[in-house]
Design an enzyme around this catalytic site. Structure first.
Site, PDB file in Angstrom:
ATOM      1  CG  ASP A  39     -21.086 -63.815 -49.477  1.00 13.93           C
ATOM      2  OD1 ASP A  39     -21.863 -64.427 -48.714  1.00 13.93           O
ATOM      3  OD2 ASP A  39     -20.927 -64.132 -50.666  1.00 13.93           O
ATOM      4  CB  VAL A  66     -28.164 -58.001 -49.743  1.00 19.29           C
ATOM      5  CG1 VAL A  66     -26.733 -58.166 -50.235  1.00 19.29           C
ATOM      6  CG2 VAL A  66     -28.969 -59.291 -49.922  1.00 19.29           C
ATOM      7  CE1 TYR A 161     -33.253 -67.454 -57.811  1.00 24.06           C
ATOM      8  CE2 TYR A 161     -33.814 -68.408 -59.938  1.00 24.06           C
ATOM      9  CZ  TYR A 161     -32.904 -67.763 -59.123  1.00 24.06           C
ATOM     10  OH  TYR A 161     -31.660 -67.422 -59.587  1.00 24.06           O
ATOM     11  CE  LYS A 165     -32.257 -64.135 -58.840  1.00 23.53           C
ATOM     12  NZ  LYS A 165     -31.135 -63.223 -58.516  1.00 23.53           N
ATOM     13  CB  THR A 198     -22.859 -72.455 -59.084  1.00 23.17           C
ATOM     14  OG1 THR A 198     -24.276 -72.278 -59.185  1.00 23.17           O
ATOM     15  CG2 THR A 198     -22.166 -71.574 -60.133  1.00 23.17           C
TER      16      THR A 198
END
Length: 267
Positions: A39, A66, A161, A165, A198
């Site tokens: 992370d 990443v 987004y 995805k 979240t």
């Protein structure tokens, strides 16, 4: 979940410091795997790893952006050196920047592509190199990419987004085909999580209100629930359990698949 399903496996979870990623790291460890959390939130990643280690599992953390090829190489080397192998990669790291199509910003689109698409592609690259015959680990393995229900439905204000995805889904299927045809012994699958409460999920609800698509956060969340046949949001543990299954030998003849974990929202 049965303990021991992943005994002896060594896993790297990107974006594992919090949210779905942290739940996945915990679930993999509970199933018997040694885990490494990758992370950009280095301190939080270490804290999450310490919490997992307190349960008796092997756990560590490594700094990982990443989108950076060199950091991937270092992270995979750390996994192999510190855990003694590399069998599982969870490509979970991702970002969402909400915008109406008429307000899209090039910088936002590029940033989402860098993390959500380039990040997954580089993860696949380095996992394949390490896990395939002759690689640093060389025992095959399993990769699970975290896509989203946004790849399967048309939902306002998340065009960028959703596009990234959807790309994760395509990367998954081509990678699975290559790994099989080339004899790598690596299975590649993805999951499509539904909305979870979240920090990232609730920010989306707030952004929906800011874009005047709902009067308040409660209404924004209720609109998602209304589109979900099971009538509620997902929990991080439900996403994690599906990922553990795909990593386990219970899924040994499953590759190139996309598993919805969305309460039916995307059907």
């Amino acid at each position: 979940m049965a303990n021991g399903r992943l005994d002896g496996r060594k896993a790297l979870i990107t974006g594992g410091a919090r949210g779905i990623g942290a739940a996945v790291a915990q679930a993999l460890a509970q199933a018997g795997a040694a885990v490494m959390i990758g992370d950009v939130l280095a301190d939080l990643a270490k804290q999450t790893a310490r919490g997992i280690a307190q349960t008796g599992a092997r756990a560590g953390a490594v700094a990982l952006d990443v989108s950076d090829d060199a950091q991937w190489a270092r992270a995979v080397g750390t996994v192999v050196d510190e855990l003694g192998g590399f069998d599982i990669l969870i490509n979970n790291a991702g970002i969402e920047i909400t915008s109406l199509v008429a307000d899209l910003q090039a910088a936002d689109l590029r940033r989402m592509c860098e993390i959500n698409v380039v990040g997954v592609g580089l993860g696949l690259k380095h996992a394949f190199r390490a896990m395939r015959p002759g690689g640093e680990a060389g025992r095959g393995g399993a990769v699970v990419n975290v896509s989203s229900v946004a790849a399967t439905i048309a939902f306002p204000a998340i065009a960028g987004y959703s596009a990234t995805k959807s790309a994760v889904d395509r990367l998954t299927r081509v990678a699975a085909m290559e790994a099989g045809k080339l004899g790598y012994g690596i299975r590649v699958n993805c999951v499509y999580p539904g909305l979870t409460p979240t920090e990232m999920g609730m920010k989306l609800a707030t952004d929906i209100v800011a874009n005047k698509l709902a009067p308040d956060v409660e209404s924004a969340v209720s609109a998602v629930v209304a589109q979900t046949p099971l009538g509620r949001l997902a929990t991080v543990d439900e996403i994690a359990d599906a990922i553990v299954f795909l990593c386990s030998d219970d899924a040994r003849f499953i590759t190139g698949a996309g598993m919805p974990v969305d309460g039916g929202m995307g059907m």
